[in-house]
Motif scaffolding. Structure first.
Motif, PDB file in Angstrom:
ATOM      1  N   GLN A 111       6.536  28.751 -18.306  1.00 11.48           N
ATOM      2  CA  GLN A 111       5.675  29.932 -18.351  1.00 11.48           C
ATOM      3  C   GLN A 111       5.057  30.228 -16.981  1.00 11.48           C
ATOM      4  O   GLN A 111       4.013  30.856 -16.868  1.00 11.48           O
ATOM      5  CB  GLN A 111       4.555  29.737 -19.394  1.00 11.48           C
ATOM      6  CG  GLN A 111       4.998  29.146 -20.714  1.00 11.48           C
ATOM      7  CD  GLN A 111       6.160  29.898 -21.344  1.00 11.48           C
ATOM      8  OE1 GLN A 111       6.159  31.134 -21.382  1.00 11.48           O
ATOM      9  NE2 GLN A 111       7.150  29.161 -21.843  1.00 11.48           N
TER      10      GLN A 111
ATOM     11  N   TYR B  51       3.085  33.314 -15.452  1.00 13.85           N
ATOM     12  CA  TYR B  51       1.642  33.498 -15.600  1.00 13.85           C
ATOM     13  C   TYR B  51       0.916  33.068 -14.324  1.00 13.85           C
ATOM     14  O   TYR B  51      -0.139  33.609 -13.990  1.00 13.85           O
ATOM     15  CB  TYR B  51       1.122  32.692 -16.792  1.00 13.85           C
ATOM     16  CG  TYR B  51       1.249  33.381 -18.130  1.00 13.85           C
ATOM     17  CD1 TYR B  51       1.426  34.761 -18.219  1.00 13.85           C
ATOM     18  CD2 TYR B  51       1.181  32.649 -19.313  1.00 13.85           C
ATOM     19  CE1 TYR B  51       1.532  35.393 -19.451  1.00 13.85           C
ATOM     20  CE2 TYR B  51       1.282  33.279 -20.550  1.00 13.85           C
ATOM     21  CZ  TYR B  51       1.454  34.647 -20.620  1.00 13.85           C
ATOM     22  OH  TYR B  51       1.552  35.273 -21.839  1.00 13.85           O
TER      23      TYR B  51
ATOM     24  N   THR C  35       0.717  35.965 -12.091  1.00 17.37           N
ATOM     25  CA  THR C  35      -0.368  36.868 -12.504  1.00 17.37           C
ATOM     26  C   THR C  35      -1.706  36.374 -11.991  1.00 17.37           C
ATOM     27  O   THR C  35      -2.545  37.169 -11.545  1.00 17.37           O
ATOM     28  CB  THR C  35      -0.389  36.998 -14.042  1.00 17.37           C
ATOM     29  OG1 THR C  35       0.872  37.485 -14.496  1.00 17.37           O
ATOM     30  CG2 THR C  35      -1.488  37.942 -14.491  1.00 17.37           C
TER      31      THR C  35
ATOM     32  N   TYR D  97      -1.339  29.701 -21.522  1.00 21.92           N
ATOM     33  CA  TYR D  97      -0.162  29.148 -20.862  1.00 21.92           C
ATOM     34  C   TYR D  97       0.696  28.383 -21.856  1.00 21.92           C
ATOM     35  O   TYR D  97       1.925  28.522 -21.878  1.00 21.92           O
ATOM     36  CB  TYR D  97      -0.631  28.241 -19.725  1.00 21.92           C
ATOM     37  CG  TYR D  97       0.428  27.836 -18.738  1.00 21.92           C
ATOM     38  CD1 TYR D  97       1.093  26.616 -18.864  1.00 21.92           C
ATOM     39  CD2 TYR D  97       0.767  28.650 -17.670  1.00 21.92           C
ATOM     40  CE1 TYR D  97       2.055  26.228 -17.957  1.00 21.92           C
ATOM     41  CE2 TYR D  97       1.726  28.271 -16.748  1.00 21.92           C
ATOM     42  CZ  TYR D  97       2.370  27.060 -16.904  1.00 21.92           C
ATOM     43  OH  TYR D  97       3.335  26.679 -16.002  1.00 21.92           O
TER      44      TYR D  97
ATOM     45  N   ILE E 123       4.853  33.134 -22.914  1.00 21.16           N
ATOM     46  CA  ILE E 123       5.070  34.562 -22.676  1.00 21.16           C
ATOM     47  C   ILE E 123       5.827  35.213 -23.828  1.00 21.16           C
ATOM     48  O   ILE E 123       5.540  36.340 -24.207  1.00 21.16           O
ATOM     49  CB  ILE E 123       5.843  34.765 -21.353  1.00 21.16           C
ATOM     50  CG1 ILE E 123       4.997  34.272 -20.169  1.00 21.16           C
ATOM     51  CG2 ILE E 123       6.228  36.227 -21.162  1.00 21.16           C
ATOM     52  CD1 ILE E 123       5.743  34.243 -18.846  1.00 21.16           C
TER      53      ILE E 123
ATOM     54  N   PHE F  23      -0.058  38.916 -20.244  1.00 21.33           N
ATOM     55  CA  PHE F  23      -0.403  38.952 -18.826  1.00 21.33           C
ATOM     56  C   PHE F  23      -1.806  39.508 -18.621  1.00 21.33           C
ATOM     57  O   PHE F  23      -2.534  39.066 -17.725  1.00 21.33           O
ATOM     58  CB  PHE F  23       0.632  39.793 -18.064  1.00 21.33           C
ATOM     59  CG  PHE F  23       2.006  39.191 -18.050  1.00 21.33           C
ATOM     60  CD1 PHE F  23       2.346  38.229 -17.114  1.00 21.33           C
ATOM     61  CD2 PHE F  23       2.951  39.563 -18.986  1.00 21.33           C
ATOM     62  CE1 PHE F  23       3.614  37.658 -17.094  1.00 21.33           C
ATOM     63  CE2 PHE F  23       4.218  39.002 -18.983  1.00 21.33           C
ATOM     64  CZ  PHE F  23       4.553  38.044 -18.042  1.00 21.33           C
TER      65      PHE F  23
ATOM     66  N   ILE G  85      -4.211  36.596 -19.419  1.00 21.84           N
ATOM     67  CA  ILE G  85      -4.264  35.632 -18.320  1.00 21.84           C
ATOM     68  C   ILE G  85      -5.073  36.193 -17.153  1.00 21.84           C
ATOM     69  O   ILE G  85      -5.876  35.492 -16.511  1.00 21.84           O
ATOM     70  CB  ILE G  85      -2.838  35.275 -17.860  1.00 21.84           C
ATOM     71  CG1 ILE G  85      -2.203  34.258 -18.803  1.00 21.84           C
ATOM     72  CG2 ILE G  85      -2.835  34.719 -16.438  1.00 21.84           C
ATOM     73  CD1 ILE G  85      -2.736  32.841 -18.662  1.00 21.84           C
TER      74      ILE G  85
END
Length: 377
Positions: free
Chosen positions: A48, A51, A54, A253, A257, A265, A268
Motif C-alpha cells: 500500500q 499512500y 500521498t 494503511y 487501497i 487517499f 490518508i
C-alpha cells in the motif's frame, strides 16, 4: 531560516519507508521468507506504499506554503523568480544525476534501465520524450497514455505532480491575492480529487497518478499551513494529535487501497495533516527516522536505481527463504548510502552555490536599480 521540525521529518521518513518497502515487495515479494510468520493482512500492507506518496504530497503542500509565508509574509507577495530558482536549486542537480545514470544504462540496453518495462520494447530514442516529460512536469501524463514503459522512470510520475504544484502555486497566489480566494481554490482541489478518482477507479495509473487525483492532498497541506500560521496546539494537545493521527494512518494503511480508491487517499491526507498540526506544537528530536525524512528526496530518486541494479544481480527466483530479509536489509542500506553520498557531494553544495549566486545577482540588481541616473558605476 526556519528550524527543522523533526516530527514532520519523522512523518516524511515513514512515507519514504512505505515507498521503499512497496518497490522491494513488488520486485522480490515478501513470502517465502521469515516474514511469513506475520499475519497476511500485515504482509498485504507492504503493497500500500502509494499512500506514502500521498503523505509526501501533504507534507510538500504544507512546507512550501509555510516556508513562503515565513519568507514573504503573505502568499500574494511571493517573489516568482526567487521561488522558482530556489526550487530549481534544490531539485535539479540530483535529478539530472539520476536521469543521466538511467539514460546511460538504458541506452546500453541494461535490463530494468531500458524502455522495456510492462512488455514494451521502445527504442533508446524514446528517452528524449521520457526525459523531457520528467523535466517539464508531465511524466505522469505520458504514463497515462504509454503505460509502464521504463522500470526506473516509472516512479518519477510523482515528481511531475509536485513540480506542477510548484509551478502553479506562486502564480495562483499572485493572481488571486486574497487569502479566502486561495483557500477556495484549495477547497475546489479537495473536492475534485475524489470526484476524479471515482471516474477512473478501474485504472491505477489514472486514479493514482493524474494531477487531479493528487492535488487534493497537496491542497490539504496548503490549508494546514494557512491554519497553523495563526494557531498551533499546546504541547499536550499536539502530542495527542500526533498519536491519534499516527494510529489512523496505520489503520488506513493496513486497510489498504483496494476498494477505497476514491476516498482512501483523502483520508490518508487528512490524517497526515492532523499529524502536521500536532507537529507544530514542538520541534521534536533528531533520530534515524528523521534522517530518512531529511534525505527523502535523494532516497526517492536513487532507490530505484539501486533496486534495478540488484535485480540485475539476483532475480526473484534466485532468492531463497533465508536470503530475502538480508537482501531487503542490503537494499535499504545501499539506498541510504547512495542518498547520503548524493546529498553530501551533489544536492547540498549545488543548492548552496546556486542560491548564493541568485542572492548575489538579486542584490546587485537591487543596488543597480537604486542608483541615480548620474551616479558613477
Amino acid at each position: 531560516m526556519q528550524a527543522r521540525n523533526h516530527h514532520i521529518d519523522a512523518l516524511r521518513g515513514v512515507a519514504i519507508l512505505c515507498v521503499l518497502l512497496l518497490h522491494f515487495a513488488l520486485a522480490y515479494g515478501l513470502k517465502n521468507s521469515p516474514l511469513e510468520i506475520l499475519p497476511s493482512w500485515l504482509l498485504r500492507a507492504a503493497y500500500q506504499g502509494n499512500y506514502g506518496v500521498t503523505m509526501f504530497f501533504v507534507i510538500s503542500g504544507y512546507l512550501i506554503t509555510s516556508t513562503s509565508l515565513h519568507r514573504w509574509g503573505d502568499l500574494a507577495r511571493i517573489d516568482l523568480a526567487a521561488f522558482y530558482l530556489y526550487r530549481i536549486a534544490r531539485l535539479l542537480p540530483s535529478l539530472l544525476l539520476a536521469l543521466s545514470i538511467i539514460v546511460l544504462l538504458g541506452v546500453l540496453d541494461v535490463p530494468f534501465f531500458a524502455n522495456s518495462d510492462g512488455g514494451k520494447d521502445l527504442p533508446a530514442s524514446y528517452f528524449i520524450i521520457a526525459i523531457a516529460s520528467v523535466l517539464t512536469f508531465w511524466h505522469n501524463v505520458l504514463m497515462q497514455s504509454a503505460g509502464y514503459f521504463n522500470y526506473c522512470l516509472n516512479v518519477y510520475w510523482s515528481l511531475s505532480v509536485e513540480e506542477m504544484f510548484y509551478l502553479l502555486l506562486p502564480l495562483s497566489c499572485r493572481i488571486l491575492r486574497r487569502r479566502h480566494w486561495i483557500m477556495l481554490l484549495c477547497g475546489a482541489a479537495i473536492v475534485a480529487g475524489p470526484a476524479y478518482r471515482s471516474l477512473h477507479a478501474d485504472n491505477e495509473i489514472d486514479f493514482m497518478y493524474g494531477y487531479l487525483a493528487c492535488f487534493d492532498a497537496i491542497a490539504i497541506g496548503c490549508l494546514t499551513a494557512l491554519l497553523t500560521q495563526h494557531w498551533q496546539p499546546g504541547p499536550r494537545v499536539g502530542q495527542l494529535l500526533r498519536w491519534a493521527a499516527g494510529l489512523v494512518v496505520a489503520a488506513l494503511y493496513v486497510r489498504g487501497i483496494g476498494g477505497h480508491e476514491v476516498f482512501g487517499f483523502s483520508a490518508i491526507a487528512l490524517a497526515s495533516a492532523a499529524f502536521i498540526v500536532g507537529a507544530t506544537a514542538g520541534q521534536g528530536h533528531p533520530g534515524p527516522l528523521q534522517w530518512l525524512g531529511r534525505h527523502s528526496y535523494e532516497l526517492y530518486l536513487f532507490h530505484i536505481i539501486v533496486l534495478a541494479t540488484m535485480r540485475n544481480l539476483v532475480d526473484k527466483a534466485g532468492l531463497g527463504y533465508a536470503e530475502r530479509l538480508p537482501w531487503l536489509a542490503l537494499f535499504l542500506a545501499a539506498t541510504a548510502l547512495a542518498a547520503a553520498v548524493v546529498a553530501r557531494w551533489v544536492s547540498e553544495p549545488a543548492n548552496t552555490t546556486l542560491r548564493r549566486r541568485f542572492r548575489g545577482a538579486a542584490t546587485a540588481a537591487s543596488a543597480s536599480a537604486g542608483r541615480s541616473p548620474g551616479a558613477a558605476p
